[in-house]
Design an enzyme around this catalytic site. Structure first.
Site, PDB file in Angstrom:
ATOM      1  N   ARG A  67       0.825  -1.142  -0.028  1.00 41.25           N
ATOM      2  CA  ARG A  67       0.289   0.012  -0.046  1.00 41.25           C
ATOM      3  C   ARG A  67       0.792   1.199   0.080  1.00 41.25           C
ATOM      4  NH1 ARG A  67      -2.105   1.019   4.423  1.00 41.25           N
ATOM      5  NH2 ARG A  67      -1.563  -0.754   5.698  1.00 41.25           N
ATOM      6  N   TYR A 208      -1.117  -3.881  -6.742  1.00 49.51           N
ATOM      7  CA  TYR A 208      -0.948  -4.422  -5.631  1.00 49.51           C
ATOM      8  C   TYR A 208      -1.888  -4.429  -4.468  1.00 49.51           C
ATOM      9  CZ  TYR A 208       2.261  -7.388  -2.772  1.00 49.51           C
ATOM     10  OH  TYR A 208       2.716  -8.344  -1.881  1.00 49.51           O
ATOM     11  N   LYS A 217      -9.615  -2.240   1.646  1.00 53.35           N
ATOM     12  CA  LYS A 217      -9.270  -1.174   2.448  1.00 53.35           C
ATOM     13  C   LYS A 217     -10.023   0.031   1.778  1.00 53.35           C
ATOM     14  CE  LYS A 217      -5.925  -3.257   5.040  1.00 53.35           C
ATOM     15  NZ  LYS A 217      -6.416  -3.507   6.247  1.00 53.35           N
ATOM     16  N   HIS A 237     -10.798  -1.607  11.673  1.00 53.00           N
ATOM     17  CA  HIS A 237      -9.756  -2.575  11.273  1.00 53.00           C
ATOM     18  C   HIS A 237      -9.413  -3.611  12.204  1.00 53.00           C
ATOM     19  CE1 HIS A 237      -5.151  -2.437   9.786  1.00 53.00           C
ATOM     20  NE2 HIS A 237      -5.793  -3.502   9.370  1.00 53.00           N
ATOM     21  N   SER A 259      -1.022  -2.870  11.328  1.00 53.86           N
ATOM     22  CA  SER A 259      -0.582  -3.692  10.577  1.00 53.86           C
ATOM     23  C   SER A 259       0.583  -4.333  11.378  1.00 53.86           C
ATOM     24  CB  SER A 259      -0.089  -3.143   9.132  1.00 53.86           C
ATOM     25  OG  SER A 259      -1.244  -2.620   8.770  1.00 53.86           O
ATOM     26  N   CYS A 261       1.088  -6.776  13.495  1.00 48.59           N
ATOM     27  CA  CYS A 261       1.083  -7.148  15.265  1.00 48.59           C
ATOM     28  C   CYS A 261       0.405  -8.244  15.446  1.00 48.59           C
ATOM     29  CB  CYS A 261       0.412  -5.764  15.700  1.00 48.59           C
ATOM     30  SG  CYS A 261       1.282  -4.344  16.040  1.00 48.59           S
ATOM     31  N   ASP A 284      -9.438  -9.113   9.476  1.00 45.28           N
ATOM     32  CA  ASP A 284      -9.134  -7.750   9.132  1.00 45.28           C
ATOM     33  C   ASP A 284      -9.938  -6.734   9.250  1.00 45.28           C
ATOM     34  OD1 ASP A 284      -6.926  -6.092   8.187  1.00 45.28           O
ATOM     35  OD2 ASP A 284      -7.690  -5.960   6.231  1.00 45.28           O
ATOM     36  N   ARG A 376       2.457 -12.001  -0.035  1.00 43.47           N
ATOM     37  CA  ARG A 376       0.972 -12.330   0.361  1.00 43.47           C
ATOM     38  C   ARG A 376       0.668 -13.681  -0.117  1.00 43.47           C
ATOM     39  NH1 ARG A 376      -1.470  -8.273   3.736  1.00 43.47           N
ATOM     40  NH2 ARG A 376      -0.059  -6.550   3.763  1.00 43.47           N
ATOM     41  N   GLU A 502      -0.494 -19.264  23.769  1.00 45.84           N
ATOM     42  CA  GLU A 502      -0.517 -18.830  25.144  1.00 45.84           C
ATOM     43  C   GLU A 502      -1.148 -17.428  25.360  1.00 45.84           C
ATOM     44  OE1 GLU A 502       0.448 -21.288  26.614  1.00 45.84           O
ATOM     45  OE2 GLU A 502       2.321 -22.193  25.910  1.00 45.84           O
TER      46      GLU A 502
HETATM   47  C1  OXD Z   1      -2.782  -3.782   6.525  1.00 43.22           C
HETATM   48  C2  OXD Z   1      -3.339  -4.952   5.718  1.00 43.22           C
HETATM   49  O1  OXD Z   1      -1.812  -3.291   5.996  1.00 43.22           O
HETATM   50  O2  OXD Z   1      -4.357  -5.782   6.052  1.00 43.22           O
HETATM   51  O3  OXD Z   1      -3.337  -3.544   7.489  1.00 43.22           O
HETATM   52  O4  OXD Z   1      -2.737  -5.368   4.393  1.00 43.22           O
HETATM   53 MN    MN Z   2      -5.343  -4.905   7.744  1.00 44.47          MN
END
Ligand code: OXD
Ligand code: MN
Length: 593
Positions: A67, A208, A217, A237, A259, A261, A284, A376, A502
């Site tokens: 992005r 992309y 998005k 999100h 993103s 995490c 997402d 991806r 965990e």
């Molecule tokens: C992001 C994605 O960047 O889901 O959040 O691709």
């Molecule tokens: Mn995302």
């Protein structure tokens, strides 16, 4: 036959400007998908994978790999309505620039018209869109990520109510000219433009991901968040997850993380505590509305995962590894000698030889990565073995728990609970994460409110007010809000918490809080658990690490407050007073005056 006159007229206008060689109306069938894939294989842009049934590898142009936030625009009539966090260009100016770019941009190419629905077709919360694109790769991806084709056209009927999503890679072909493998424009010529007041998206120059699969998005977050505020719902999100206790009680969780995490990993968590089960509903995006019983209901508007491949492994996310068995589009992964894909951390051992994401030979001695860090996979959610039977429930599922979080090696403890919904909104507004390789510089702190910084389709001050307003409407039926940080490190750089499955121990504590089964300890930053109330059976973590994970480092928090004050200052007079009050209370609890 298409009868919708709004759609017919729009398609005609678009074709007149863009001058494609022909127009193809997508019916959404499997045959259509296979025919397009076959064409791309013949052209050499799709590589069939011998080792995975019906799966293909694509390699993008090196300038078109993610992005592009700098080239993403929210074009509202008034600049202030886009707010300080969005790039803004006046609609007339942006349209005139882009009309010039769009003129003749599809020459020599097929223009695909692809009707799609975000949300189940039988849901009152579904919203329709039509994407016009010159990229067959985009068509195949959207086939996986949304509901597409004739069934959507039928459901749309003669309505004018669809989001117009225009996409072009921006590379016309003259007669006889050979196409490149991944046509696109250089970064500074890309435009990902949103006109939320007109339900309109214009994307140019990139093929992309989120730049080109416009339902995701652009529509389901940026345009939908704008719609949602007007109509009294939320487009967030967030991943969606169902947890089932040993007694069979279901809890629904929605979690917002920036993103990179681990949203997808948490969406597919396999609990390590005996008797607990988890089901995935989405990884997402969540659309949330208040149901007839006054509770908050959420549904996932998508039908697929467009996930980051590197880091995904049998150890970190076995459910996703199973999901990817076949019928998958891979982009910018490496190719193995026996015809499979590979990416960093997929296997404990490195393969001896690969073809890297740019088509070059690669060995472990090569100093570069074999897969692009933002490589991806695109795969249908229905292949997920942990999928919840309610994933496409037209009403959504009632949310019990909202989780916020980010990647912070210091300061933020493993878990704490908000004092109230308003305090939870304050936590969302201050959400922060240390940036990783996918976002450029490593280790910088980025404030990313509700993980929506790149995705909020209007002024973020208004967005915070909308959250507060939803809380007022929900009253005592509002979900409980928690903040987590799986990423704490010791001063010598060790991870303090094992994470992954965990994390179910933390989720269990949240469920027990919802049931009022456990007390919490009031601290300056929120409500915390005692060590005794966390189910740590079978985990071998030194007790000093556990104490550190749950410690409120007041001096670090006082520094944090200073940063939060700087962050708040940017939102100007649209910033809700309630949040200043929350900050004041935090300062007081920390003994700052
Ligand atoms: C992001 C994605 O960047 O889901 O959040 O691709
Ligand atoms: Mn995302």
């Amino acid at each position: 036959m298409v009868h919708n006159r709004y759609l017919l007229q729009w398609v005609q206008e678009v074709a007149e400007l863009r001058q494609p060689e022909n127009i193809y109306w997508c019916n959404g069938s499997k045959e259509e998908y296979h025919a397009l894939m076959r064409q791309m294989v013949e052209k050499g842009t799709a590589i069939p994978l011998k080792k995975r049934p019906n799966s293909f590898l694509f390699r993008s142009h090196p300038s078109d790999v993610a992005r592009v936030e700098d080239r993403t625009f929210m074009s509202t009539v008034s600049r202030d309505d886009a707010g300080p966090t969005n790039n803004w260009i006046a609609p007339n100016e942006l349209k005139s620039t882009m009309v010039n770019l769009y003129r003749g941009c599809m020459r020599g190419r097929t223009m695909y018209v692809l009707p799609f629905s975000m949300g189940p077709l039988n849901s009152p919360f579904a919203r329709f869109g039509v994407e016009i694109t010159d990229s067959p790769y985009v068509v195949c991806n959207v086939h996986i990520m949304t509901r597409v084709g004739n069934k959507v056209l039928n459901a749309l009927g003669s309505s004018e109510n669809f989001v117009r999503c225009l996409h072009s890679v921006g590379v016309p072909l003259s007669p006889g000219q050979k196409d490149t493998a991944w046509p696109c424009r250089p970064v500074e010529q890309k435009y990902i433009s949103h006109f939320p007041e007109e339900n309109l998206i214009w994307s140019y120059g990139s093929g992309y991901g989120g730049n080109a699969l416009l339902g995701k998005k652009c529509f389901a977050l940026r345009i939908a968040s704008f719609m949602a505020r007007k109509e009294g719902w939320m487009a967030e999100h967030m991943l969606l997850l169902r947890l089932i206790s040993p007694e069979g009680r279901c809890y629904h969780l929605a979690a917002a993380f920036p993103s990179a995490c681990g949203k997808t990993n948490l969406a597919m968590i396999q609990p390590t505590i005996p008797g607990w089960k988890a089901e995935c509903l989405g990884d997402d995006i969540a659309w949330m509305h208040i149901g007839p019983d006054g509770r908050l209901y959420a549904l996932n508007p998508e039908t697929g995962f467009f996930g980051v491949a590197p880091g995904t492994s049998w150890k970190t996310n076995p459910v996703m590894m199973q999901t990817l068995w076949g019928n998958t589009i891979f982009t910018n992964c490496a190719l193995t000698d026996d015809g499979d894909v590979w990416w960093e951390e997929m296997t404990p051992e490195l393969p001896e030889h690969l073809i890297d994401w740019q088509g070059q030979d690669w060995t472990p001695a090569s100093s570069r990565k074999a897969a692009h860090p933002n490589a991806r996979f695109t795969v249908s959610i229905t292949q997920c073995p942990a999928l919840s039977p309610d994933w496409d429930n037209p009403e959504g599922v009632p949310i019990d728990i909202i989780i916020l979080g980010g990647r912070r090696t210091t300061t933020i403890p493993l878990v704490f609970e908000a004092y109230s919904f308003e305090h939870g909104v304050f936590l969302g507004v201050t959400q922060s994460s240390e940036t990783t390789a996918t976002l450029g510089q490593v280790g910088n702190l980025r404030r990313d409110p509700f993980a929506m910084l790149p995705f909020c389709g209007y002024h973020m001050g208004d967005y915070f007010a909308h959250w507060l307003n939803m809380g007022t409407r929900l009253g005592n039926k509002a979900p409980r809000i928690f903040y987590v940080n799986w990423f704490r490190k010791s001063p010598d750089g060790r991870w303090l918490w094992p994470g992954y499955g965990e994390n179910s121990r933390i989720l269990k504590w949240m469920c027990e809080r919802v049931e009022n089964k456990v007390e919490a300890i009031a601290t300056p930053i929120g409500l915390m658990t005692s060590l005794e109330d966390l189910d740590l059976r079978g985990l071998d973590i030194p007790s000093q690490d556990l104490r550190e994970l749950l410690r409120v480092d007041e001096s670090a928090w006082r520094t944090e407050v200073k940063d939060i004050e700087r962050h708040f200052a940017q939102f100007g007079d649209r910033f809700p007073e309630e949040l200043r009050k929350q900050l004041k209370e935090l300062r007081e609890r920390l003994g700052m005056h």
